[in-house]
Design a protein around this motif. Structure first.
Motif, mmCIF file in Angstrom:
data_model
loop_
_atom_site.group_PDB
_atom_site.id
_atom_site.type_symbol
_atom_site.label_atom_id
_atom_site.label_comp_id
_atom_site.label_asym_id
_atom_site.label_seq_id
_atom_site.Cartn_x
_atom_site.Cartn_y
_atom_site.Cartn_z
ATOM 1 N N ASP A 58 0.691 -1.028 0.130
ATOM 2 C CA ASP A 58 -0.095 0.187 0.017
ATOM 3 C C ASP A 58 0.784 1.361 0.057
ATOM 4 O OD1 ASP A 58 -2.269 -1.417 0.017
ATOM 5 O OD2 ASP A 58 -2.667 -1.212 1.965
ATOM 6 N N VAL A 59 0.904 2.021 -1.134
ATOM 7 C CA VAL A 59 1.779 2.939 -1.472
ATOM 8 C C VAL A 59 1.297 4.429 -1.000
ATOM 9 C CG1 VAL A 59 3.402 4.183 -3.148
ATOM 10 C CG2 VAL A 59 3.368 1.761 -2.959
ATOM 11 N N VAL A 60 2.372 5.212 -0.298
ATOM 12 C CA VAL A 60 1.976 6.677 -0.283
ATOM 13 C C VAL A 60 2.780 7.542 -0.800
ATOM 14 C CG1 VAL A 60 1.421 8.542 1.601
ATOM 15 C CG2 VAL A 60 0.790 6.208 2.088
ATOM 16 N N LEU A 61 2.782 8.372 -1.862
ATOM 17 C CA LEU A 61 3.520 9.347 -2.224
ATOM 18 C C LEU A 61 3.597 10.517 -1.605
ATOM 19 C CD1 LEU A 61 3.493 8.424 -5.901
ATOM 20 C CD2 LEU A 61 4.915 7.221 -4.355
ATOM 21 N N VAL A 62 4.476 11.237 -1.277
ATOM 22 C CA VAL A 62 4.689 12.538 -0.701
ATOM 23 C C VAL A 62 5.612 13.441 -1.594
ATOM 24 C CG1 VAL A 62 5.242 13.786 1.516
ATOM 25 C CG2 VAL A 62 4.643 11.564 1.460
ATOM 26 N N SER A 63 4.828 14.815 -1.955
ATOM 27 C CA SER A 63 5.629 15.440 -2.663
ATOM 28 C C SER A 63 5.303 16.914 -2.542
ATOM 29 C CB SER A 63 5.212 15.532 -4.480
ATOM 30 O OG SER A 63 6.386 15.730 -5.278
ATOM 31 N N ALA A 64 6.156 17.866 -2.578
ATOM 32 C CA ALA A 64 6.311 19.374 -2.196
ATOM 33 C C ALA A 64 7.635 19.975 -2.531
ATOM 34 C CB ALA A 64 5.762 19.305 -0.766
ATOM 35 N N THR A 65 7.430 21.452 -2.512
ATOM 36 C CA THR A 65 8.883 22.044 -2.338
ATOM 37 C C THR A 65 9.433 21.792 -1.191
ATOM 38 O OG1 THR A 65 7.804 23.457 -4.120
ATOM 39 C CG2 THR A 65 9.979 24.023 -3.163
ATOM 40 N N ASN A 66 8.783 22.119 0.004
ATOM 41 C CA ASN A 66 9.391 22.196 1.197
ATOM 42 C C ASN A 66 8.638 20.989 2.230
ATOM 43 O OD1 ASN A 66 11.412 24.038 0.949
ATOM 44 N ND2 ASN A 66 9.763 25.612 0.917
ATOM 45 N N GLY A 67 9.303 20.162 2.992
ATOM 46 C CA GLY A 67 8.706 19.607 4.012
ATOM 47 C C GLY A 67 8.262 18.200 3.598
ATOM 48 N N LYS A 68 8.905 17.829 2.196
ATOM 49 C CA LYS A 68 8.657 16.312 1.784
ATOM 50 C C LYS A 68 9.503 15.236 2.943
ATOM 51 C CE LYS A 68 11.016 16.727 -2.242
ATOM 52 N NZ LYS A 68 11.129 18.315 -2.448
ATOM 53 N N THR A 69 10.696 15.478 3.121
ATOM 54 C CA THR A 69 11.446 14.530 3.717
ATOM 55 C C THR A 69 10.899 14.303 5.421
ATOM 56 O OG1 THR A 69 13.421 15.132 2.613
ATOM 57 C CG2 THR A 69 13.672 13.682 4.830
ATOM 58 N N THR A 70 10.510 15.436 5.981
ATOM 59 C CA THR A 70 9.862 15.369 7.361
ATOM 60 C C THR A 70 8.515 14.553 7.369
ATOM 61 O OG1 THR A 70 10.753 17.435 7.832
ATOM 62 C CG2 THR A 70 9.314 16.911 9.297
ATOM 63 N N THR A 71 7.684 15.092 6.367
ATOM 64 C CA THR A 71 6.227 14.355 6.367
ATOM 65 C C THR A 71 6.484 13.039 6.122
ATOM 66 O OG1 THR A 71 5.439 16.620 5.394
ATOM 67 C CG2 THR A 71 4.244 14.722 5.415
ATOM 68 N N THR A 72 7.467 12.750 5.308
ATOM 69 C CA THR A 72 7.542 11.090 4.824
ATOM 70 C C THR A 72 7.814 10.599 6.111
ATOM 71 O OG1 THR A 72 8.133 11.563 2.540
ATOM 72 C CG2 THR A 72 8.692 9.512 3.552
ATOM 73 N N ARG A 73 8.780 11.041 7.093
ATOM 74 C CA ARG A 73 8.981 10.464 8.307
ATOM 75 C C ARG A 73 7.768 10.226 9.179
ATOM 76 N NH1 ARG A 73 13.663 10.237 11.572
ATOM 77 N NH2 ARG A 73 13.131 8.963 13.109
ATOM 78 N N LEU A 74 7.084 11.465 9.149
ATOM 79 C CA LEU A 74 5.970 11.375 10.238
ATOM 80 C C LEU A 74 4.889 10.310 9.867
ATOM 81 C CD1 LEU A 74 5.593 15.347 10.501
ATOM 82 C CD2 LEU A 74 6.451 13.563 12.401
ATOM 83 N N ILE A 75 4.597 10.217 8.486
ATOM 84 C CA ILE A 75 3.694 9.351 7.893
ATOM 85 C C ILE A 75 4.119 7.898 8.266
ATOM 86 C CG2 ILE A 75 2.522 8.402 6.006
ATOM 87 C CD1 ILE A 75 2.630 11.219 4.727
ATOM 88 N N ALA A 76 5.452 7.873 8.088
ATOM 89 C CA ALA A 76 5.931 6.372 8.143
ATOM 90 C C ALA A 76 5.853 5.968 9.556
ATOM 91 C CB ALA A 76 7.511 6.361 7.985
ATOM 92 N N GLU A 77 6.021 6.988 10.407
ATOM 93 C CA GLU A 77 5.928 6.425 11.935
ATOM 94 C C GLU A 77 4.414 6.266 12.290
ATOM 95 O OE1 GLU A 77 8.352 5.983 14.272
ATOM 96 O OE2 GLU A 77 9.830 6.336 12.567
#
Length: 412
Positions: A58-77
């Protein structure tokens, strides 16, 4: 569907094995994580590997100019509450890095993937995500990224008719226009501090009206959609109107916004807001960002700011004056070689801070600070800058490769 009922083909297995071997060799040679070169080799051997690796997730993609890496980490947790997660947590966000990350997660149920804005449509086509989070679009890497409306158009065309649930920030007109081609959108009022890339309507080119927190085009009627999730101070309001407290170790309003979007994504997968937000508290730093490190007997807080929107958010969370600030700017390939964006940053927000300037393009930055009437000193090294800093925790703000240089220098 999660599970491993559909094993990889022999060719795909060979590609994965070869990619891991090359990545291991790269690490052994001291050339970084090896994830990008490993992924490139794997994709050469099997160009369809990314799709094959994603088919059982079940895949989630996260894209943006700012905040991608942090949001990816928060969703993963948050999603770890519902099963094992594989993620490109260190930010290798183009197809090779994504392929490399997924190849390491054979028992995972969820794939939480950060994607560079320019590659979103292609990665979405290959991975058939269940959910896509779109946070913001603003100017970045001016020498090679198309201007923001063209990126938004790329998203809009690439996501048209997508089966994915799109979780999108309703406060960014460019994101709204891009997401509106999708049949299933969940709107999040995550806020937008930087507005200078969205004064004209992305739909018709008319002038955008911005009364309070609202926005609309006076010419074609394109307007802010009603959100079902809302960031409200230190709480996120869910679609039922319940308020859930956001407790983070990460600083600043921007990270509360990232948490609000992450809670909306987690809910798509059945993880309740309370559970999702509690799990996000465990994130202290993301790929070195926000880390406080000791260097030459001083506390340095490392902050990444890559573009005008990122610098604006970062200035809002630094310690008040007279906290010393070190600024470092490079203009290498990974940063974008055009530094004209420095003129879009409001450096008067640093008034009262002693400022020390580093990096390949320290003289470009010095000219900009001179015009902004700031007091600063140009330094040759981090050691020199730290020695010159008056007492107090030192805030160190750097763009992408300058940030990596600093992390290596302080042993982080």
């Amino acid at each position: 569907m999660a599970g491993n009922s559909d094993p990889l083909t022999p060719r795909a297995k060979l590609a994965v094995t070869a990619g891991k071997a090359v990545a291991a060799a790269s690490r052994a040679a001291g050339r970084g994580s090896g994830s990008v070169i490993g992924g490139r080799v794997a994709l050469k051997l099997d160009p369809d590997l990314l799709g094959k690796l994603a088919q059982n997730l079940d895949v989630v993609l996260v894209s943006a100019t700012n905040g991608k890496t942090t949001t990816t980490r928060l969703i993963a947790e948050a999603l770890r509450a519902a099963g094992p997660v594989v993620s490109n947590a260190l930010g290798a966000n183009m197809p090779a890095g994504i392929t490399s990350a997924l190849a390491g997660g054979s028992d995972a149920k969820f794939g939480v993937i950060e994607v560079d804005e320019k590659y979103l449509a292609g990665v979405a086509r290959d991975t058939e995500p269940k959910c896509i989070a779109l946070l913001n679009l603003s100017r970045d890497q001016l020498d090679r990224a198309a201007e923001t409306r063209m990126l938004a158009e790329n998203w809009r065309e690439g996501l048209a008719g997508s089966k994915a649930v799109i979780v999108a920030n309703c406060d960014d007109p460019l994101v709204v226009w891009a997401a509106s081609s999708s049949p299933n959108v969940i709107w999040v009022a995550a806020g937008q501090m930087w507005k200078d890339d969205a004064w004209s309507c992305p739909s018709c080119g008319g002038v955008m009206q911005r009364p309070g927190d609202d926005w609309f085009c006076g010419e074609c009627g394109f307007r802010r959609p009603a959100p079902s999730w809302v960031l409200n101070g230190d709480h996120v309001l869910d679609p039922h109107g319940s308020a859930w407290p956001i407790h983070l170790q990460l600083p600043g309003r921007a990270n509360k916004a990232n948490a609000a979007s992450s809670a909306a994504v987690a809910a798509v997968f059945g993880v309740p807001p309370q559970v999702a937000l509690e799990r996000m508290y465990s994130v202290q730093a993301v790929a070195g960002r926000y880390d406080v490190v000791q260097f030459q007997g001083r506390d340095l807080r490392l902050l990444l700011a890559k573009n005008p929107a990122g610098w604006l958010e970062t200035f809002s969370l630094i310690d008040p004056p007279p906290a010393p600030v070190i600024l470092s700017v490079n203009a290498r390939a990974a940063d974008g070689t055009d530094t004209s964006w420095l003129w879009d940053v409001d450096y008067t927000r640093l008034t009262g801070h002693p400022i020390f300037v580093l990096g390949d393009r320290k003289l470009d930055l010095a000219v900009r600070l001179e015009v902004a009437d700031q007091h600063f000193q140009v330094c040759d090294s981090l050691e020199q800058a730290v020695q010159m800093c008056p007492p107090g925790r030192i805030e160190v703000i750097a763009n992408y490769t300058a940030f990596q240089d600093l992390r290596r220098r302080v042993g982080n």
